[in-house]
Scaffold this active site. Structure first.
Site, PDB file in Angstrom:
ATOM      1  N   GLU A  42      33.774  36.292  35.371  1.00 20.51           N
ATOM      2  CA  GLU A  42      34.173  36.262  36.781  1.00 20.51           C
ATOM      3  C   GLU A  42      33.285  37.157  37.657  1.00 20.51           C
ATOM      4  O   GLU A  42      32.817  36.709  38.711  1.00 20.51           O
ATOM      5  CB  GLU A  42      35.652  36.653  36.920  1.00 20.51           C
ATOM      6  CG  GLU A  42      36.571  35.553  36.404  1.00 20.51           C
ATOM      7  CD  GLU A  42      38.004  36.006  36.146  1.00 20.51           C
ATOM      8  OE1 GLU A  42      38.369  37.127  36.560  1.00 20.51           O
ATOM      9  OE2 GLU A  42      38.754  35.223  35.525  1.00 20.51           O
TER      10      GLU A  42
ATOM     11  N   ASP B 211      37.606  43.687  41.766  1.00 18.26           N
ATOM     12  CA  ASP B 211      38.446  42.484  41.808  1.00 18.26           C
ATOM     13  C   ASP B 211      39.924  42.865  41.760  1.00 18.26           C
ATOM     14  O   ASP B 211      40.437  43.277  40.720  1.00 18.26           O
ATOM     15  CB  ASP B 211      38.083  41.577  40.616  1.00 18.26           C
ATOM     16  CG  ASP B 211      38.902  40.285  40.584  1.00 18.26           C
ATOM     17  OD1 ASP B 211      39.896  40.162  41.323  1.00 18.26           O
ATOM     18  OD2 ASP B 211      38.531  39.390  39.790  1.00 18.26           O
TER      19      ASP B 211
ATOM     20  N   ASP C 154      37.813  28.521  38.794  1.00 16.85           N
ATOM     21  CA  ASP C 154      38.343  29.870  38.604  1.00 16.85           C
ATOM     22  C   ASP C 154      39.785  29.702  38.131  1.00 16.85           C
ATOM     23  O   ASP C 154      40.659  29.318  38.913  1.00 16.85           O
ATOM     24  CB  ASP C 154      38.279  30.628  39.935  1.00 16.85           C
ATOM     25  CG  ASP C 154      38.980  31.982  39.897  1.00 16.85           C
ATOM     26  OD1 ASP C 154      39.446  32.395  38.812  1.00 16.85           O
ATOM     27  OD2 ASP C 154      39.069  32.633  40.956  1.00 16.85           O
TER      28      ASP C 154
ATOM     29  N   LYS D 286      47.751  33.043  32.002  1.00 17.25           N
ATOM     30  CA  LYS D 286      46.470  33.626  31.596  1.00 17.25           C
ATOM     31  C   LYS D 286      46.667  34.907  30.779  1.00 17.25           C
ATOM     32  O   LYS D 286      45.846  35.250  29.934  1.00 17.25           O
ATOM     33  CB  LYS D 286      45.641  33.921  32.844  1.00 17.25           C
ATOM     34  CG  LYS D 286      44.213  34.323  32.589  1.00 17.25           C
ATOM     35  CD  LYS D 286      43.479  34.375  33.912  1.00 17.25           C
ATOM     36  CE  LYS D 286      42.050  34.854  33.760  1.00 17.25           C
ATOM     37  NZ  LYS D 286      41.375  34.868  35.081  1.00 17.25           N
TER      38      LYS D 286
END
Ligand code: ADP
Ligand code: MG
Length: 623
Positions: free
Chosen positions: A186, A208, A25, A87
Site C-alpha cells: 500500500e 496511513d 485497494d 482484512k
C-alpha cells in the site's frame, strides 16, 4: 503467468489496443477500484456514483450476499452475519486471531486451525471467501464502467503483511475471478500515485490513518525500486477512534441519555462520524441527539482537537520510533505522503507537518491514493504504457538458496524480496585440504534439498588447500530487475572465482508455485524436525572426523583402556547417527566429548610443550 515476469518495453504492447487493467485497494474499512482511462488514473464509481465500497459483507436471509453500504446498514441489527473488517482475519490462524476474536462480535468455527471460519446463517465462511465477495463487486463495477472484461489486476496489501496474508489475498482475488498480475505494498502504491518513482532518489514516509488501523512506512527509492525499510503502526488506532471520542463527549454532555436503547446508540454512532467529517471542513458542528425529545449540541473544532490530541500524538510517537528503526534522520526524509480517510482531519495534518518540518503530500484524495497507484502499476504491467520507462517493482516469488551439508537448504534471498536484489553469505570448507566446492542453487520454501527445485550446479575449483573451516567462500546471489539470477562464488583469501547465470522463473507455472507453497505450510513441522536431525548428523560427522584424526596422530598419549573408551563412544555415535532421533545423536556426541576430554587436554599440553621447546616451529619452517 510467471510471477517473475516483467513487461518489457516494446514487447507486450500492441499499438492501439488498450487492455483493461485495474488497481484494487482492499481496505479494512473501505475498498475501491481504479483504472487508467484516457491516460488518467481514477477511481471508478458504482451506479450511484459512490467510489468507496464499505468492506462489509452480509450473508442475508434470502440466501444471497450484500456487500458495501447495504451490508453496513445491518452491522448492528444482524452482527453475526454481517462481517466488517475481514482484512483483520485474512491469512490468520486461530492462535494469531486472539486479539481479533476478542474485539469482533462473530462466532468462529476453529476446527481448522489454519483457516478459522466465521459461522453465518449461510454456513461457515472463511476470510478468503468473504474477501472474495468484496473483490467480486469491485470487479463487476470495473467491467461495467470500463465496458469489457478485465485482463488483470494489481491488488494492494499492507507492507507488514506476511506470506500467509499475501497468499490469502491472492487466493481471494482468484476466487473473485481476477487475474492478479501483482500484489504491491500500500505505501508503495501511494508513492507511485504521486509519481515519486519517476523523480529523484530518496527516503519517503507514508503516513496511513484509516478507519481502524494506523500504518507508517519508511520507503527508500532507488533506481525506480521502492524498498520498505521499516514499518510500524497500531492495529487498534484509526478514524473510528475519533468517532468514539466524540461519542464519549456526547454522553458526558447528556448524562440522562438512554444508553440501553440500541436504536439510539446505532443512530448516534452514525451521527458522531458525520460530526467528525463535518469538522474537517467547518469550525463547528451543530447537531441534535435523542429520539423523542432531542437535545441540541455544538462541538467546535477546538474542542474536538483537544479530545483527539492524545491519539494523534500517539501516531507521531510511532513515526519517531519507525524512523529510529529505519536509522533515518528527519532531515533525510524527502517527502511525506498522506493516506487514509482520517488524514483529512486538520489536526492530523498539522501534527504531521510539524513533526516532519514540511507539508505532507495531500493533493490526491487520501481514500483513493492507494488504488490510483495500483491502477498506474496495473496499466504498465498489462502492457498499456507507451513509455520506455517501465516501473520495476517486483519480488522473488520463491526463496533462493544453496545446498549445505546434510542436504539442507540455506536461504540466501527470501521469497518476496523486492527486485533487484543482491545478497551474499560466507561459507567454509568441511574437510582439511579441500580445494574445490560444489555449489548447488535451489528455489523453494522447504528445508530439504530434495523437496526444492534445483536451478543450477557449478563448481568453485582451484583454491589452495586449507584446514577445514579456514577457507572463506563468499557466495553472492544477484537477481536483476528482469528476474535473472546470477550466482557467484569466491574464495576470498585466494581470489578464486566461479559464477553461473540462471533464470529462475523459467518453466515454473503458477500452479507449481502454489503447490510448493502449500507443501511448505503442510510440511513445516516435519521439515523442522528433519532439519534438526540432519544438522545433528552433520555435527556428528564433524566430531567423528576430528577424533579419528586426533587418534591417528597422537594415540601414544593414551593407554589401552582409554583408547577403548573413546573408540566405543565413537561407535555409539555412529549408531545414533544412523537412527532417526536427534536427541540420541546429541547425547552420543556429549559422550564422545566426555570420553575424549582427558585426551584433548593431554594433546593440548603436549603441543604447548612442543612449542615451548621450539620444536613445532622448527618443524613448520622445515616443511
Ligand atoms: P481503511 O484504509 O481502513 O479502509 P479509509 O482510508 O477508507 O480506511 O479511512 C476510513 C476512515 O476515514 C473512517 O474513520 C472515516 O470516518 C474517515 N474519514 C473519511 N472521510 C473523512 C473526513 N472528511 N474527515 C475525517 N475523517 C474522515
Ligand atoms: Mg487503507
Amino acid at each position: 503467468m510467471a510471477l517473475l515476469q516483467i513487461s518489457e518495453p516494446g514487447m507486450s504492447t500492441v499499438p492501439h489496443q488498450h487492455r483493461l487493467a485495474v488497481g484494487i485497494d482492499l481496505g479494512t474499512t473501505n475498498s475501491l477500484v481504479a483504472s487508467v482511462r484516457s491516460g488518467i488514473a481514477e477511481a471508478l464509481p458504482d451506479v450511484n456514483g459512490d467510489l468507496l465500497l464499505p468492506s462489509v459483507v452480509r450473508y442475508n436471509e434470502m440466501n444471497s450476499v450484500d456487500v458495501g453500504k447495504t451490508a453496513l446498514a445491518h452491522a448492528s441489527s444482524d452482527p453475526l452475519n454481517t462481517i466488517a473488517s475481514v482484512k483483520r482475519l485474512l491469512g490468520r490462524s486461530v492462535e494469531e486471531m486472539d486479539w481479533v476474536a476478542n474485539h469482533l462480535p462473530y462466532e468462529f468455527d476453529q476446527s481448522d486451525p489454519v483457516m478459522p471460519a466465521v459461522i453465518t446463517r449461510q454456513g461457515n465462511k472463511n476470510p478468503i471467501e468473504i474477501s472474495a465477495e468484496i473483490l467480486k463487486v469491485l470487479k463487476d463495477r470495473a467491467e461495467q464502467t470500463l465496458g469489457g472484461e478485465l485482463q488483470g489486476a494489481v491488488v494492494t496489501v499492507p507492507a507488514y503483511f506476511d506470506e500467509a496474508q499475501r497468499q490469502a489475498t491472492r487466493d481471494a482475488a482468484r476466487i473473485a475471478g481476477l487475474e492478479v498480475m501483482r500484489l504491491i505494498n500500500e505505501p508503495t502504491a501511494a508513492a507511485v500515485a504521486y509519481g515519486l518513482d519517476q523523480t529523484e532518489e530518496g527516503v519517503i514516509v507514508v503516513y496511513d490513518l484509516g478507519g481502524g488501523t494506523f500504518d507508517v512506512s519508511v520507503l527508500r527509492l532507488q533506481k525506480g525500486v521502492f524498498e520498505v525499510i521499516a514499518t510500524g503502526g497500531d492495529t487498534a488506532l484509526g478514524g473510528d477512534d475519533f468517532d468514539a471520542v466524540i461519542l464519549e463527549w456526547v454522553l458526558q454532555q447528556l448524562p440522562g441519555l438512554d444508553v440501553s436503547s440500541h436504536k439510539l446508540m446505532r443512530a448516534l454512532s452514525m451521527q458522531v462520524r458525520e460530526v467528525k467529517e463535518t469538522l474537517t471542513t467547518e469550525p463547528e458542528c451543530n447537531f441534535e441527539v435523542g429520539i423523542d425529545s432531542p437535545s441540541k449540541l455544538t462541538l467546535t473544532r477546538t474542542v474536538f482537537d483537544e479530545l483527539i490530541h492524545p491519539l494523534v500524538k500517539k501516531t507521531i510517537r510511532t513515526c519517531r520510533k519507525v524512523l529510529r528503526d529505519a536509522e533515518i534522520e528527519l532531515d533525510q526524509v524527502m517527502d511525506t505522503v498522506m493516506v487514509g480517510g482520517a488524514t483529512r482531519v486538520p489536526l492530523v495534518q498539522a501534527e504531521v507537518s510539524e513533526f516532519f518540518g514540511r507539508e505532507p503530500k495531500t493533493d490526491i484524495d487520501p481514500d483513493q491514493v492507494v488504488a490510483i497507484g495500483a491502477a498506474l502499476q496495473a496499466n504498465v504491467l498489462v502492457g498499456n504504457s507507451q513509455d520506455d520507462q517501465v516501473l520495476l517493482l517486483d519480488v522473488t516469488p520463491l526463496s533462493l538458496g544453496l545446498e549445505t551439508m546434510g542436504g539442507l537448504v540455506e536461504v540466501i534471498i527470501p521469497r518476496n524480496t523486492t527486485l533487484p536484489v543482491a545478497r551474499a553469505q560466507e561459507f567454509t570448507t568441511f574437510k582439511d585440504g579441500q580445494t574445490a566446492m560444489s555449489i548447488h542453487v535451489l528455489q523453494g520454501e522447504r528445508d530439504l534439498v530434495s523437496e526444492c527445485r534445483s536451478l543450477a550446479h557449478f563448481e568453485l575449483r582451484g583454491f589452495p588447500p586449507m584446514v577445514a573451516g579456514a577457507a572463506k567462500i563468499r557466495v553472492s546471489f544477484q537477481v536483476d530487475a528482469d528476474g535473472l539470477l546470477n550466482v557467484e562464488a569466491e574464495e576470498v583469501s585466494s581470489n578464486t572465482r566461479a559464477s553461473v547465470v540462471v533464470k529462475p522463473s523459467y518453466g515454473l507455472t503458477d500452479e507449481q508455485v502454489e503447490a510448493m507453497l502449500r507443501a511448505s505450510v503442510e510440511h513445516a513441522d516435519t521439515d523442522m524436525r528433519q532439519r534438526q536431525l540432519l544438522e545433528h548428523r552433520v555435527e556428528a560427522d564433524r566430531v567423528i572426523e576430528a577424533i579419528t584424526a586426533a587418534l591417528k596422530a597422537d594415540q601414544e598419549l593414551l593407554n589401552e583402556s582409554e583408547t577403548a573408551d573413546i573408540v566405543a563412544a565413537v561407535a555409539d555415535l555412529e549408531q545414533a547417527k544412523a537412527g532417526e532421533d536427534g536427541d540420541d545423536i546429541t547425547n552420543a556426541i556429549e559422550a564422545v566429548e566426555q570420553a575424549a576430554a582427558t585426551f584433548v587436554a593431554r594433546r593440548m599440553n603436549a603441543s604447548v610443550r612442543e612449542v615451548m621447546a621450539g620444536k613445532t616451529v622448527a618443524e613448520f619452517t622445515e616443511e
